[in-house]
Design an enzyme around this catalytic site. Structure first.
Site, PDB file in Angstrom:
ATOM      1  N   HIS A  87       1.082   5.601   0.766  1.00 14.06           N
ATOM      2  CA  HIS A  87       0.392   5.522   2.057  1.00 14.06           C
ATOM      3  C   HIS A  87      -0.238   6.850   2.464  1.00 14.06           C
ATOM      4  CE1 HIS A  87       3.092   1.863   2.449  1.00 14.06           C
ATOM      5  NE2 HIS A  87       1.859   1.428   2.335  1.00 14.06           N
ATOM      6  N   ASP A 144      -6.053  -1.783   1.030  1.00 15.78           N
ATOM      7  CA  ASP A 144      -4.674  -1.721   0.534  1.00 15.78           C
ATOM      8  C   ASP A 144      -4.301  -3.132   0.077  1.00 15.78           C
ATOM      9  OD1 ASP A 144      -2.051  -1.348  -0.006  1.00 15.78           O
ATOM     10  OD2 ASP A 144      -1.421  -0.973   2.056  1.00 15.78           O
ATOM     11  N   PRO A 176      -3.977 -13.926  -4.205  1.00 14.98           N
ATOM     12  CA  PRO A 176      -4.734 -13.827  -2.952  1.00 14.98           C
ATOM     13  C   PRO A 176      -5.605 -12.571  -2.837  1.00 14.98           C
ATOM     14  CG  PRO A 176      -2.345 -13.953  -2.505  1.00 14.98           C
ATOM     15  CD  PRO A 176      -2.532 -14.005  -3.989  1.00 14.98           C
TER      16      PRO A 176
HETATM   17  N1  AG3 Z   1      -0.320  -2.539  -2.427  1.00 15.01           N
HETATM   18  C1  AG3 Z   1      -0.133  -3.076  -3.737  1.00 15.01           C
HETATM   19  C2  AG3 Z   1      -0.035  -2.151  -4.877  1.00 15.01           C
HETATM   20  C3  AG3 Z   1       0.055  -2.898  -6.159  1.00 15.01           C
HETATM   21  C4  AG3 Z   1       1.425  -2.950  -6.715  1.00 15.01           C
HETATM   22  N2  AG3 Z   1       1.394  -3.678  -7.945  1.00 15.01           N
HETATM   23  C5  AG3 Z   1       2.449  -4.073  -8.646  1.00 15.01           C
HETATM   24  N3  AG3 Z   1       3.652  -3.772  -8.274  1.00 15.01           N
HETATM   25  N4  AG3 Z   1       2.268  -4.752  -9.730  1.00 15.01           N
HETATM   26  C6  AG3 Z   1       0.885  -2.190  -1.822  1.00 15.01           C
HETATM   27  C7  AG3 Z   1       0.978  -2.484  -0.401  1.00 15.01           C
HETATM   28  C8  AG3 Z   1       1.608  -1.314   0.262  1.00 15.01           C
HETATM   29  N5  AG3 Z   1       1.071  -1.110   1.556  1.00 15.01           N
END
Ligand code: AG3
Length: 278
Positions: free
Chosen positions: A62, A155, A162
């Site tokens: 983050h 993010d 989705p």
């Molecule tokens: N955003 C997703 C990151 C991807 C993770 N991928 C995985 N573990 N295969 C994360 C949301 C955090 N705010």
């Protein structure tokens, strides 16, 4: 009885965390949501079997999505965040008093509701008066916007399920249109290591590069994401993440645990195999 969560990285590689206790598991209209407590990483959020964040290391992801663009342009006032229902990016953005408006387009209200209840560490600033949450598809939301934002942070989940639409050329084109003339687009870019992720990183970068005059990639060490090595995209209508790095950022007094000025410059230096991939 030993209970473990396992994310499969490939057919032949997986990552497991020992569960202390399950907190909640539900199916929303869009995806399966699991939250559990672990011994090694604190509370963990998983969507459709993919680990999204852990309490122990979420600060890395983050902070890197937020402070990199903010240090390049501390004048940023209007921000759009797409996805990010856990609130981690929002928490970092609200550290800047100079930001006036944060719109967030998150498709899944249940993720937001559950994070508010079970992940207060990340969701703590979702009620800040500058934050406006739209429970909408990010692709559709951004389509109707013109010249409105100084910064867009995507993010998303992985480019399967989705989150898939948030990796298309159409989406990046709409982000370009939604940004003001000094606009910056940040997105999570997958890992360069395992073949499927690397292919996604390569495609993503090429799509962004075909739309934005400046498109760079930077990296961070993320213990709980596939391979532990994660990429992010920095694209802009002109601002360069290093040449235009503001000398004023450190005066703002923003508290960080991972991000700092030396790291800002260093994280755009990529390993040879990653440069060759992109
Ligand atoms: N955003 C997703 C990151 C991807 C993770 N991928 C995985 N573990 N295969 C994360 C949301 C955090 N705010």
């Amino acid at each position: 009885m030993d209970l473990w969560f396992t994310e499969y990285y490939t057919k032949n590689a997986r990552f497991s965390i020992k569960i202390d206790k399950p907190v909640i598991s539900l199916n929303s209209e869009f995806q399966r949501i699991d939250i559990f407590d672990s011994y090694a990483f604190g509370r963990v959020l998983v969507l459709d079997g993919y680990l999204m964040l852990t309490e122990k290391d979420e600060f890395i992801y983050h902070e890197m999505m937020t402070h990199i663009p903010m240090a390049v342009n501390p004048e940023i006032r209007d921000v759009l965040v797409i996805g990010a229902g856990d609130g981690g990016v929002i928490r970092e953005l609200t550290k800047y008093e100079t930001i006036k408006r944060i719109d967030m387009a998150e498709i899944d209200k249940l993720v937001v509701d559950l994070c508010k209840k079970y992940l207060p560490q990340t969701a703590c600033k979702l009620d800040d008066p500058r934050v406006h949450i739209y429970y909408e598809d990010g692709l559709k939301f951004v389509r109707s916007k013109n010249n409105e934002y100084d910064l867009i942070i995507v993010d998303s989940t992985d480019p399967f399920g989705p989150g898939e639409d948030l990796f298309t050329r159409e989406f990046y084109g709409n982000c370009y249109k939604a940004l003001k003339s000094d606009g910056i687009l940040i997105n999570q870019h997958e890992s360069p290591y395992y073949p499927n992720d690397a292919l996604a990183a390569q495609k993503t970068h090429n799509r962004i590069k075909s739309i934005f005059p400046l498109a760079k990639v930077y990296q961070a060490h993320l213990p709980t994401y596939p391979s532990g090595h994660w990429l992010f995209g920095f694209a802009s209508k002109g601002l360069d993440p290093i040449d235009d790095l503001s000398s004023n950022w450190s005066m703002l007094g923003i508290n960080t645990r991972y991000y700092n000025k030396e790291l800002h410059k260093g994280c755009f230096a990529l390993p040879t195999y990653v440069k060759e991939l992109l």
